[in-house]
Design an enzyme around this catalytic site. Structure first.
Site, mmCIF file in Angstrom:
data_model
loop_
_atom_site.group_PDB
_atom_site.id
_atom_site.type_symbol
_atom_site.label_atom_id
_atom_site.label_comp_id
_atom_site.label_asym_id
_atom_site.label_seq_id
_atom_site.Cartn_x
_atom_site.Cartn_y
_atom_site.Cartn_z
ATOM 1 N N GLU A 1 35.037 26.468 50.612
ATOM 2 C CA GLU A 1 34.900 27.861 51.060
ATOM 3 C C GLU A 1 36.143 28.671 50.733
ATOM 4 O O GLU A 1 36.067 29.831 50.316
ATOM 5 C CB GLU A 1 34.631 27.899 52.569
ATOM 6 C CG GLU A 1 33.273 27.307 52.936
ATOM 7 C CD GLU A 1 33.153 27.084 54.426
ATOM 8 O OE1 GLU A 1 32.565 27.938 55.092
ATOM 9 O OE2 GLU A 1 33.653 26.060 54.930
ATOM 10 N N LYS B 1 29.931 17.888 63.062
ATOM 11 C CA LYS B 1 30.123 18.692 61.862
ATOM 12 C C LYS B 1 31.192 18.173 60.916
ATOM 13 O O LYS B 1 32.217 17.662 61.322
ATOM 14 C CB LYS B 1 30.461 20.135 62.247
ATOM 15 C CG LYS B 1 29.335 20.763 63.002
ATOM 16 C CD LYS B 1 28.848 22.086 62.565
ATOM 17 C CE LYS B 1 29.154 22.640 61.236
ATOM 18 N NZ LYS B 1 28.960 24.067 61.229
ATOM 19 N N LYS C 1 55.317 42.356 40.829
ATOM 20 C CA LYS C 1 55.598 40.923 40.996
ATOM 21 C C LYS C 1 54.897 40.238 42.158
ATOM 22 O O LYS C 1 54.291 39.173 41.985
ATOM 23 C CB LYS C 1 57.108 40.728 41.157
ATOM 24 C CG LYS C 1 57.896 41.083 39.908
ATOM 25 C CD LYS C 1 59.382 41.037 40.178
ATOM 26 C CE LYS C 1 60.143 41.921 39.213
ATOM 27 N NZ LYS C 1 59.726 43.353 39.224
ATOM 28 N N TYR D 1 60.331 52.876 31.759
ATOM 29 C CA TYR D 1 60.389 52.229 33.061
ATOM 30 C C TYR D 1 60.361 53.237 34.204
ATOM 31 O O TYR D 1 61.031 54.267 34.153
ATOM 32 C CB TYR D 1 61.682 51.388 33.163
ATOM 33 C CG TYR D 1 61.823 50.667 34.495
ATOM 34 C CD1 TYR D 1 61.262 49.409 34.690
ATOM 35 C CD2 TYR D 1 62.487 51.257 35.578
ATOM 36 C CE1 TYR D 1 61.364 48.754 35.906
ATOM 37 C CE2 TYR D 1 62.593 50.614 36.798
ATOM 38 C CZ TYR D 1 62.022 49.366 36.958
ATOM 39 O OH TYR D 1 62.122 48.721 38.159
ATOM 40 N N ASN E 1 32.790 20.086 57.694
ATOM 41 C CA ASN E 1 32.694 21.368 57.004
ATOM 42 C C ASN E 1 33.412 21.362 55.651
ATOM 43 O O ASN E 1 34.480 20.777 55.525
ATOM 44 C CB ASN E 1 33.285 22.475 57.884
ATOM 45 C CG ASN E 1 32.477 22.702 59.142
ATOM 46 O OD1 ASN E 1 31.249 22.537 59.126
ATOM 47 N ND2 ASN E 1 33.139 23.050 60.226
ATOM 48 N N SER F 1 34.727 20.262 63.286
ATOM 49 C CA SER F 1 34.638 21.405 64.183
ATOM 50 C C SER F 1 35.216 20.995 65.530
ATOM 51 O O SER F 1 35.044 19.865 65.971
ATOM 52 C CB SER F 1 33.174 21.822 64.340
ATOM 53 O OG SER F 1 32.992 22.514 65.563
ATOM 54 N N ASN G 1 66.348 46.834 32.796
ATOM 55 C CA ASN G 1 64.968 47.085 32.368
ATOM 56 C C ASN G 1 64.471 46.037 31.374
ATOM 57 O O ASN G 1 63.355 45.519 31.510
ATOM 58 C CB ASN G 1 64.852 48.488 31.759
ATOM 59 C CG ASN G 1 65.109 49.569 32.795
ATOM 60 O OD1 ASN G 1 65.196 49.263 33.987
ATOM 61 N ND2 ASN G 1 65.252 50.806 32.358
ATOM 62 N N GLN H 1 58.367 47.763 39.792
ATOM 63 C CA GLN H 1 58.870 46.671 40.627
ATOM 64 C C GLN H 1 57.729 46.059 41.458
ATOM 65 O O GLN H 1 57.819 44.929 41.912
ATOM 66 C CB GLN H 1 59.978 47.206 41.544
ATOM 67 C CG GLN H 1 60.583 46.179 42.467
ATOM 68 C CD GLN H 1 61.897 46.661 43.054
ATOM 69 O OE1 GLN H 1 62.906 46.708 42.370
ATOM 70 N NE2 GLN H 1 61.884 47.062 44.314
ATOM 71 N N HIS I 1 17.405 31.845 40.137
ATOM 72 C CA HIS I 1 17.149 32.555 41.404
ATOM 73 C C HIS I 1 17.273 31.609 42.607
ATOM 74 O O HIS I 1 16.663 31.858 43.649
ATOM 75 C CB HIS I 1 15.761 33.204 41.431
ATOM 76 C CG HIS I 1 15.404 33.932 40.169
ATOM 77 N ND1 HIS I 1 15.677 35.268 39.979
ATOM 78 C CD2 HIS I 1 14.822 33.493 39.023
ATOM 79 C CE1 HIS I 1 15.263 35.627 38.775
ATOM 80 N NE2 HIS I 1 14.750 34.572 38.166
#
Ligand code: ARG
Length: 466
Positions: free
Chosen positions: A298, A291, A333, A325, A293, A285, A118, A330, A164
């Site tokens: 993103e 394209k 993680k 504990y 991208n 693409s 622990n 566990q 805006h």
């Protein structure tokens, strides 16, 4: 993961067990599949503990030496990939100890004196999170330097400032870059604050109540780079607030990254053309040959999802757990590992994109003058030069904007006579404030967008970032 077949009861705690665990029990119980990432920290903690046990006379020097050498062998086996991890041995702690026993025999059994898994896992995890905080700090510093370089190179390039997502007032590229530098600086300080708070050693709290052995917790704390031992053994083994603080700071940082990423997505579009992203951080693409991208941007924009998810996940695991504990813990993680990995990846990708991108001066300037962006300058001129109250100046300017809209021209293209039909005090001097360059140059208030102010801030940041 290499498996050792094992149908026996657990060799570490199986004394009272006649049978080994059901396969499903083993599957739900074992953490070795992910907590092997704590191997280096586990061995570091064990070495500190063994050295302390010898220094306090709890074990002999020769046993401590055998443990030390054995642990170094285990570490090198793990690092070189020859170590055989076993699910039957549940976790990294017991995998390491079992291998140590194979290597050095009886002295290995003395290592666990005065400690428990622990306090061991709480120590390992703190050490791991602390290392991550340091790594994130370095990555943030590098990203900030990249942004400062952008700010310096194009300090006075004009662009629209938005509210805006509507053109509001002209600003400078340098000012916009430095806005993110401020955000990432606060992110760094959030991690640094959390680091100070978490830098206490749980080791020696043992299972939950402390130990009857005359251990020296100051010594192990110091050896592991902690400022001091945790003062309450129950708290030491049962809280994971340090991990939550890491995830909280990581979520806020990921939110900042997401906003910058979103701007890069918008700015690199054909409609905006504010920036060109490098080929190195773009994709094509498979169907549309034209394209390019902004995939990296993103993906960075999206990383907040899993990072905030980890924070919510761990908070949910922890809420309602009675001290101390419980095995629930566990589950602290995997999500944190994932969040930390993805934050580091997002920071590295953003760093690369920022350093590689080039701002498009003409497109920025053209957009800076659109949308009557100097309307506020006009209103301020009416106040400053004609002594018109601001509310009235706002109204007059609104009428002039409507007039320009009707004539399909910019404010600076309105004939003076037309302007005077709205307010007869207006003189030709007004045109001096309607240019975008003059607009930004006039915003000299501290923290304002004037190129002069931006250059001062660039100099300060360069000094701070070294
Ligand atoms: N694998 C465990 C964890 O990650 C280690 C601590 C186990 N302690 C216990 N009392 N079962 O939490």
């Amino acid at each position: 993961m290499t498996e050792k077949p094992d149908t026996q009861s657990n060799q570490m705690w199986g004394g009272r067990f006649a049978d080994g665990p059901d396969a499903i029990m083993e599957a739900i119980n074992a953490s070795i599949g992910f907590d092997q990432r704590l191997a280096a920290q586990d061995i570091q903690g064990s070495r500190a503990h063994a050295a302390m046990l010898a220094a306090t006379g709890i074990i002999t020097d020769s046993d401590a030496e055998a443990i030390r050498e054995g642990l170094l062998t285990v570490l090198s086996e793990i690092e070189t990939g020859t170590f055989q991890f076993s699910t039957a041995l549940e976790d990294i702690h017991m995998n390491v100890e079992a291998r140590l026993k194979e290597l050095i025999g009886e002295p290995a059994g003395r290592l666990h004196t005065g400690r428990s898994r622990n306090d061991q896992v709480a120590t390992d995890f703190r050490l791991w999170v602390r290392d991550q905080m340091d790594a994130v700090d370095g990555a943030l510093a590098s990203l900030m330097s990249g942004l400062v370089e952008q700010a310096e190179d194009c300090a006075d390039w004009v662009m629209p400032g938005f509210t805006h997502l509507q053109v509001a007032q002209p600003v400078t590229w340098g000012h916009h870059m430095l806005a993110y530098v401020e955000m990432f600086a606060r992110d760094r300080s959030r991690f640094a604050d959390a680091r100070v708070r978490m830098n206490e050693s749980p080791l020696g709290a043992a299972a939950l109540a402390g130990t009857s052995f005359p251990i020296d917790r100051e010594m192990t704390a110091k050896a592991l780079g902690f400022d001091r031992p945790c003062a309450n053994s129950l708290d030491a083994v049962s809280d994971r607030d340090f991990a939550l603080e890491f995830l909280g700071a990581a979520s806020i940082c990921a939110m900042h990254l997401s906003r910058l990423a979103e701007e890069l997505v918008i700015w690199s579009s054909a409609q905006f053309r504010f920036v060109t992203l490098s080929d190195r951080f773009s994709t094509g693409s498979s169907i549309m040959p034209q394209k390019k991208n902004p995939d990296a941007a993103e993906l960075i924009r999206a990383k907040i999802g899993r990072i905030l998810g980890a924070q919510v996940g761990l908070l949910t695991v922890m809420k309602g757990l009675p001290l101390t504990y419980s095995k629930d813990m566990q589950e602290d993680k995997e999500q944190l590992f994932d969040a930390a990995d993805n934050l580091m990846l997002a920071l590295a990708a953003m760093d690369g994109m920022v350093r590689d991108m080039s701002a498009n001066r003409e497109a920025l300037a053209a957009a800076a003058g659109s949308g009557f962006s100097t309307a506020t300058d006009l209103a301020d001129w009416l106040v400053r030069v004609l002594g018109v109250p601001f509310r009235e100046a706002h109204h007059v300017t609104g009428a002039l904007v409507a007039m320009a809209e009707e004539q399909r021209c910019d404010l600076s293209e309105l004939p003076l006579a037309d302007m005077q039909s709205v307010h007869d005090g207006i003189t030709g001097d007004v045109f001096s404030v309607l240019s975008v360059e003059n607009s930004v140059a006039s915003r000299m208030s501290f923290g304002g967008t004037a190129p002069e102010r931006v250059r001062e801030q660039v100099a300060l940041w360069k000094e701070r970032l070294g």
